[in-house]
Design a protein around this motif. Structure first.
Motif, PDB file in Angstrom:
ATOM      1  N   HIS A   1      62.694  46.070 -54.270  1.00 36.46           N
ATOM      2  CA  HIS A   1      61.990  45.877 -53.733  1.00 36.46           C
ATOM      3  C   HIS A   1      62.648  43.798 -53.757  1.00 36.46           C
ATOM      4  O   HIS A   1      63.773  43.255 -54.296  1.00 36.46           O
ATOM      5  CB  HIS A   1      61.382  44.341 -54.370  1.00 36.46           C
TER       6      HIS A   1
ATOM      7  N   TYR B   1      61.611  40.435 -53.880  1.00 32.96           N
ATOM      8  CA  TYR B   1      60.452  40.364 -54.399  1.00 32.96           C
ATOM      9  C   TYR B   1      60.191  38.639 -53.156  1.00 32.96           C
ATOM     10  O   TYR B   1      59.546  38.481 -54.073  1.00 32.96           O
ATOM     11  CB  TYR B   1      60.285  39.905 -55.981  1.00 32.96           C
TER      12      TYR B   1
ATOM     13  N   TYR C   1      55.086  41.173 -54.423  1.00 37.73           N
ATOM     14  CA  TYR C   1      54.800  42.306 -53.574  1.00 37.73           C
ATOM     15  C   TYR C   1      53.655  42.560 -53.766  1.00 37.73           C
ATOM     16  O   TYR C   1      52.571  42.590 -54.662  1.00 37.73           O
ATOM     17  CB  TYR C   1      55.820  43.580 -54.749  1.00 37.73           C
TER      18      TYR C   1
ATOM     19  N   TYR D   1      51.182  38.412 -55.505  1.00 34.50           N
ATOM     20  CA  TYR D   1      52.155  38.597 -56.470  1.00 34.50           C
ATOM     21  C   TYR D   1      51.716  38.618 -57.796  1.00 34.50           C
ATOM     22  O   TYR D   1      50.529  38.092 -58.217  1.00 34.50           O
ATOM     23  CB  TYR D   1      53.027  37.008 -55.453  1.00 34.50           C
TER      24      TYR D   1
END
Ligand code: ADP
Ligand code: MG
Length: 418
Positions: free
Chosen positions: A281, A283, A95, A104
Motif C-alpha cells: 500500500h 498509505y 486505506y 484511515y
C-alpha cells in the motif's frame, strides 16, 4: 559475548547462515476507554455494543485524545528506558478496509511519542542480550470482519475499532528464534509489571509482526520478509525457524529474496506469501488536521517516572544482591509479578531473612511452583500460604527439622491447610 556465536548459526548446504530478526509488537493499552472516544474497551461484549459515533466514523465527529492512553504510553517508554518525546504528532494512514469505517487509521508516523530505548533479555543459558527499541507509537486498532456468522454475508464488529494500541518496534538486533521468544516474553513481563498492557495473547492483546532475513556471518543485512500478526510466543519461534530455512533454500538455489509480507499458518507450521512489495500500500500519510500536536511537559513525565513500580530487572538485581539467589532463580521469580509478590510475602514472614532468603527461593520455586504446575493451579489458589511456607523454611534454617521432614510437613499443609 561475541556478536556472532557459532551456536546460533544455521547450517545450509553451502555453509553457515545467520538470522537477523526485528519485531513490531502491537500491545493493546490497558485503559477503560478508547484512544479518541469514551466508548468502553471491555472484551467480549455483544457485537457493536461498545461503539461511539467517533468509532463508527459518523460524518463530522471529532477525535479527542484520551489522557490515560498517553500516560500509559509514557510509562511504557520509561519502562523501556526510552527517550520520551515531549512533542509528537498524529497522522492519517489511509486505506480501505470494511472494518475501518474512517477509511484511515490514526497513527504516529514521523514523530512518535517514544523514541529509542532498550530491553535486557535473559536467555536460558544464563546469558543476556540487549535488544534496541527503535520507537513506540500510539495508534488505533481496527474492527473485526466476521465471515462465519452468515451463509452469504460478512458482518462487521466495531467493538475493537478505536481501541489504543502501542506499536513497539525493535531494532534488528535479534539473532535466533530463542532470542525472539525471550524478547517477547521479557517485553510482555515489563508491560504487565507496568500495568500498561495485560499481555493476553489469546485475546489478541499482544501480537507481533516478525521481520526475518538471513545473511552470511559478517555480511550486510539481507532482504527481509515480514510475517504479519503472529499471536503466540511459540508461533513466533516456529514462524522464524520456517522462514529462515525457506530463505536459505531460495538463496542456496541461486534465487533472490523479494521483500514481501507473509502469513504464518499455525496448522501447517509454514509461512506463505500475502503481498509483495510492489503490491504494498501507499498509505498517503499526512498529519491529521483534527488533532493538535501532543505536547507534554518534563514535569509530567517526571511525575509518571517517580510513580513507576519496581521493574523485573531491578527486582532481580535486588534478589541477587540481598539474598544471594542465582541469576536463573531470580529470573524465574520475577518472570511474573504474582510469583515475585509471593516470594516477597515469604521474605516478609521469615524470622531471619538474611539467613533463609535463598532457601526460601528454592522452596518457592521447586516445591511450591513445581507442585502448582503439576496440579495446573495458579499461585492465587495455592493451599500453602506465604506465611506457612516461611514457617517451614524457618524450621529448616534454624536446624529444627531436616529437608526430608520439611517435605512431609509441606505435604500435610498442602493437603490439610495450616
Ligand atoms: P518499515 O517502517 O518499512 O516497516 P523499519 O525499518 O521500520 O521498516 O523496520 C521494521 C522492522 O523490521 C523493525 O523491527 C526492524 O528491526 C526490522 N528490520 C529492518 N531491517 C531488517 C532486516 N534486514 N532483517 C530483519 N529485520 C529487519
Ligand atoms: Mg513496519
Amino acid at each position: 559475548m561475541t556478536q556472532t556465536q557459532t551456536s546460533k548459526l544455521l547450517k545450509g548446504a553451502t555453509g553457515d547462515w545467520e538470522m537477523v530478526i526485528g519485531l513490531e509488537v502491537h500491545a493493546q493499552v490497558t485503559s477503560n476507554a478508547k484512544l479518541f472516544s469514551g466508548a468502553s474497551t471491555a472484551f467480549g461484549g455483544d457485537p457493536n455494543a461498545h461503539v461511539s459515533l467517533v468509532d463508527a466514523a459518523m460524518p463530522g465527529m471529532l477525535p479527542v485524545i484520551n489522557a490515560e492512553c498517553v500516560a500509559q504510553a509514557v510509562r511504557t517508554g520509561l519502562g523501556l528506558k526510552a527517550r520520551i518525546n515531549l512533542r509528537s504528532t498524529f497522522d492519517r494512514k489511509n486505506y480501505f478496509y470494511p472494518d475501518l469505517p474512517q477509511g484511515y487509521q490514526i497513527s504516529q508516523y514521523k514523530s512518535p511519542i517514544v523514541g529509542e530505548g532498550e530491553v535486557t533479555v535473559d536467555l536460558r543459558d544464563g546469558d543476556s542480550i540487549t535488544v534496541g527499541i527503535e520507537r513506540l507509537h500510539l495508534e488505533q486498532d481496527a474492527g473485526k470482519s466476521l465471515h462465519d456468522q452468515h451463509p452469504t454475508m460478512s458482518l462487521v464488529d466495531l467493538n475493537r475499532s478505536g481501541v489504543a494500541l502501542m506499536e513497539i518496534v525493535s531494532k534488528p538486533d535479534i539473532r535466533s528464534s530463542e532470542e525472539a521468544r525471550a524478547y517477547v516474553t521479557k517485553l510482555r513481563t515489563i508491560l504487565r509489571y507496568l500495568g500498561t498492557c495485560d499481555g493476553d495473547m489469546e485475546k489478541g492483546n499482544l501480537r507481533a509482526d516478525v521481520n526475518v532475513s538471513v545473511r552470511r556471518p559478517g555480511e550486510p543485512f539481507g532482504t527481509r520478509c515480514e510475517i504479519k500478526n503472529v499471536n503466540s510466543i511459540r508461533f513466533i519461534g516456529q514462524a522464524i525457524e520456517y522462514e529462515a530455512r525457506r530463505q536459505i533454500g531460495v538463496l542456496e538455489d541461486g534465487g533472490v529474496i523479494e521483500q514481501e509480507t507473509r502469513l504464518f499458518d499455525a496448522v501447517k507450521g509454514e509461512t506463505r506469501s500475502m503481498r509483495s512489495k510492489e503490491e504494498a500500500h501507499d498509505y498517503r500519510y499526512f498529519p491529521d488536521p483534527d488533532l493538535l500536536p501532543l505536547e507534554l511537559t518534563q514535569d509530567y513525565v517526571d511525575d509518571l517516572a517517580a510513580a513507576l513500580p519496581e521493574l523485573p530487572d531491578q527486582k532481580k538485581a535486588r534478589f541477587i544482591a540481598d539474598f544471594g539467589l542465582t541469576p536463573y532463580d531470580a529470573s524465574v521469580l520475577v518472570g511474573e509479578r504474582e510469583s515475585a509478590d509471593f516470594y516477597e510475602a515469604v521474605l516478609g514472614a521469615l524470622e531471619d531473612r538474611a539467613r533463609d532468603g535463598k532457601l526460601a527461593a528454592n522452596w518457592v520455586i521447586n516445591e511450591l511452583f513445581g507442585r502448582l504446575n503439576k496440579e495446573g493451579m495458579e499461585i492465587a489458589a495455592s493451599p500453602v500460604s506465604a506465611a506457612q511456607l516461611a514457617a517451614i523454611v524457618g524450621l529448616i534454617g534454624e536446624g529444627t527439622i531436616s529437608g526430608k521432614i520439611a517435605k512431609d510437613l509441606f505435604e500435610i499443609v498442602w493437603n490439610e491447610g495450616g
